[in-house]
Motif scaffolding. Structure first.
Motif, PDB file in Angstrom:
ATOM      1  N   SER A   1     -39.626  32.619 -11.091  1.00 18.70           N
ATOM      2  CA  SER A   1     -38.323  32.804 -11.723  1.00 18.70           C
ATOM      3  C   SER A   1     -37.473  31.568 -11.469  1.00 18.70           C
ATOM      4  O   SER A   1     -37.477  30.997 -10.377  1.00 18.70           O
ATOM      5  CB  SER A   1     -37.637  34.066 -11.192  1.00 18.70           C
ATOM      6  OG  SER A   1     -37.442  33.990  -9.795  1.00 18.70           O
TER       7      SER A   1
ATOM      8  N   ASN B   1     -39.462  32.934  -6.513  1.00 17.82           N
ATOM      9  CA  ASN B   1     -38.449  32.102  -7.145  1.00 17.82           C
ATOM     10  C   ASN B   1     -38.773  30.636  -6.831  1.00 17.82           C
ATOM     11  O   ASN B   1     -39.782  30.339  -6.168  1.00 17.82           O
ATOM     12  CB  ASN B   1     -37.038  32.500  -6.707  1.00 17.82           C
ATOM     13  CG  ASN B   1     -36.802  32.326  -5.207  1.00 17.82           C
ATOM     14  OD1 ASN B   1     -37.459  31.516  -4.543  1.00 17.82           O
ATOM     15  ND2 ASN B   1     -35.861  33.075  -4.662  1.00 17.82           N
TER      16      ASN B   1
ATOM     17  N   ALA C   1     -37.970  31.725 -16.667  1.00 17.27           N
ATOM     18  CA  ALA C   1     -39.132  31.944 -15.810  1.00 17.27           C
ATOM     19  C   ALA C   1     -40.363  31.332 -16.452  1.00 17.27           C
ATOM     20  O   ALA C   1     -40.398  31.086 -17.660  1.00 17.27           O
ATOM     21  CB  ALA C   1     -39.352  33.437 -15.580  1.00 17.27           C
TER      22      ALA C   1
ATOM     23  N   LEU D   1     -41.853  42.903 -14.905  1.00 18.74           N
ATOM     24  CA  LEU D   1     -43.016  42.065 -15.206  1.00 18.74           C
ATOM     25  C   LEU D   1     -44.316  42.815 -14.908  1.00 18.74           C
ATOM     26  O   LEU D   1     -45.249  42.813 -15.721  1.00 18.74           O
ATOM     27  CB  LEU D   1     -42.955  40.771 -14.399  1.00 18.74           C
ATOM     28  CG  LEU D   1     -44.136  39.814 -14.597  1.00 18.74           C
ATOM     29  CD1 LEU D   1     -44.239  39.357 -16.046  1.00 18.74           C
ATOM     30  CD2 LEU D   1     -44.016  38.607 -13.663  1.00 18.74           C
TER      31      LEU D   1
ATOM     32  N   ALA E   1     -39.036  40.798 -18.786  1.00 17.81           N
ATOM     33  CA  ALA E   1     -38.658  40.802 -17.372  1.00 17.81           C
ATOM     34  C   ALA E   1     -37.379  39.998 -17.150  1.00 17.81           C
ATOM     35  O   ALA E   1     -36.516  40.391 -16.357  1.00 17.81           O
ATOM     36  CB  ALA E   1     -39.795  40.246 -16.519  1.00 17.81           C
ATOM     37  N   CYS E   2     -37.242  38.886 -17.854  1.00 19.32           N
ATOM     38  CA  CYS E   2     -36.005  38.100 -17.745  1.00 19.32           C
ATOM     39  C   CYS E   2     -34.810  38.896 -18.254  1.00 19.32           C
ATOM     40  O   CYS E   2     -33.718  38.829 -17.683  1.00 19.32           O
ATOM     41  CB  CYS E   2     -36.141  36.795 -18.519  1.00 19.32           C
ATOM     42  SG  CYS E   2     -37.162  35.540 -17.712  1.00 19.32           S
TER      43      CYS E   2
ATOM     44  N   PHE F   1     -36.619  42.121 -12.002  1.00 20.50           N
ATOM     45  CA  PHE F   1     -37.532  41.219 -12.713  1.00 20.50           C
ATOM     46  C   PHE F   1     -38.981  41.519 -12.330  1.00 20.50           C
ATOM     47  O   PHE F   1     -39.857  41.645 -13.191  1.00 20.50           O
ATOM     48  CB  PHE F   1     -37.180  39.767 -12.371  1.00 20.50           C
ATOM     49  CG  PHE F   1     -38.153  38.741 -12.875  1.00 20.50           C
ATOM     50  CD1 PHE F   1     -37.980  38.153 -14.122  1.00 20.50           C
ATOM     51  CD2 PHE F   1     -39.242  38.343 -12.097  1.00 20.50           C
ATOM     52  CE1 PHE F   1     -38.884  37.199 -14.589  1.00 20.50           C
ATOM     53  CE2 PHE F   1     -40.144  37.401 -12.556  1.00 20.50           C
ATOM     54  CZ  PHE F   1     -39.964  36.827 -13.805  1.00 20.50           C
ATOM     55  N   SER F   2     -39.232  41.647 -11.032  1.00 24.51           N
ATOM     56  CA  SER F   2     -40.591  41.896 -10.549  1.00 24.51           C
ATOM     57  C   SER F   2     -41.143  43.207 -11.091  1.00 24.51           C
ATOM     58  O   SER F   2     -42.285  43.272 -11.565  1.00 24.51           O
ATOM     59  CB  SER F   2     -40.609  41.918  -9.014  1.00 24.51           C
ATOM     60  OG  SER F   2     -40.229  40.666  -8.483  1.00 24.51           O
TER      61      SER F   2
ATOM     62  N   GLY G   1     -33.945  41.410 -15.632  1.00 23.84           N
ATOM     63  CA  GLY G   1     -33.271  40.726 -14.533  1.00 23.84           C
ATOM     64  C   GLY G   1     -31.826  40.412 -14.860  1.00 23.84           C
ATOM     65  O   GLY G   1     -30.942  40.532 -14.003  1.00 23.84           O
TER      66      GLY G   1
END
Length: 279
Positions: A197, A178, A203, A236, A253-254, A232-233, A257
């Motif tokens: 992020s 982040n 991100a 992605l 991924a966003c 998110f991780s 999240g």
């Protein structure tokens, strides 16, 4: 399964004790309106559960205590679809995270590692061709033990941030941080691939310090941010592993999240990866 993606997650397994309050106390202050909950957590377990729910085949490497709490967390991970054969059972108590979440969904966390600090590196087994996702709630020796066993894609969520050994930095294919962690880790700014992020600003993805993709944040009702970075991780890494473009993988991924933020759990209930918008 999403294109038969296989992933080994290496990391911490905790029980989360969460107090929900109207606002965080300042030092020396007592806030008396808390509502307590107990749930499965730990960055390794969170990312493994998220990846499995998103559709990957996932094996988790970590450690739990030999009491009922460890058994409960193992059962919870199995129910999420995670292969728990890489989890060690040790004499130390299962790790615990003490979390305070305010009405805006922002959190503060104190982690008591317990069993996570007792992982036996000689018992870690990773398939040589497996992709790996790790975090920094376990010792460098644990991460390196996994890294040296695989020739596959190696992603590191460098959280909580700490100085990293050069041999680990050189092995990582993707760093995920982040904004705060990015500022604390200048040694990774020129990494092969680095995702940052940005919270409400989405991100960005950088290759050797040059931005190659940027994604917008997905608006949602904020309930709990504890598991958002982990979801998110996982999303992605899975997107990149299956060959999605940088932009599509980052945007999806966003979206994942955001779905995690809207869920009160540290291990939110998620749908298949393709169900989340990529634009």
């Amino acid at each position: 399964m999403i294109d038969q993606v296989e992933l080994t997650v290496v990391g911490a397994i905790n029980v989360d004790l969460t107090a929900r309050v109207a606002r965080h106390p300042v030092p020396g202050e007592t806030v008396g309106d808390g509502v307590l909950s107990r749930q499965a957590g730990g960055k390794g377990a969170n990312q493994a559960a998220a990846a499995a729910r998103l559709g990957a085949r996932v094996r988790l490497v970590g450690a739990i205590g030999d009491g009922p709490t460890g058994a409960e967390l193992k059962s919870s991970l199995k129910s999420a679809g995670v292969d728990t054969s890489g989890m060690q059972t040790v004499a130390e108590p299962t790790g615990t995270a003490l979390i305070v979440v305010d009405e805006e969904g922002e959190n503060t966390i104190v982690v008591c590692p317990g069993a996570n600090a007792a992982i036996d590196t000689t018992r870690i087994v990773v398939d040589p061709g497996s992709a790996v996702l790790a975090q920094l709630e376990v010792a460098d020796e644990v991460i390196l033990a996994a890294a040296t066993q695989t020739r596959g894609f190696f992603a590191l969520n460098a959280a909580p941030a700490r100085s990293l050994p050069a041999e680990l930095i050189s092995r990582v294919d993707l760093f995920i941080v982040n904004e705060g962690e990015y500022a604390q880790l200048p040694e990774i700014h020129n990494a092969d691939l680095l995702a940052v992020s940005l919270g409400a600003d989405g991100a960005r993805l950088l290759r050797h310090g040059i931005e190659v993709a940027r994604a917008r944040a997905v608006k949602t009702d904020v309930r709990n941010t504890v598991g958002a970075g982990d979801a998110f991780s996982a999303a992605l890494v899975l997107g990149l592993l299956r060959g999605d473009s940088d932009a599509v993988a980052l945007q999806r991924a966003c979206a994942v999240g955001a779905a995690a933020v809207a869920d009160e759990r540290s291990q939110p209930l998620l749908d298949e990866l393709d169900s989340y918008p990529a634009a």
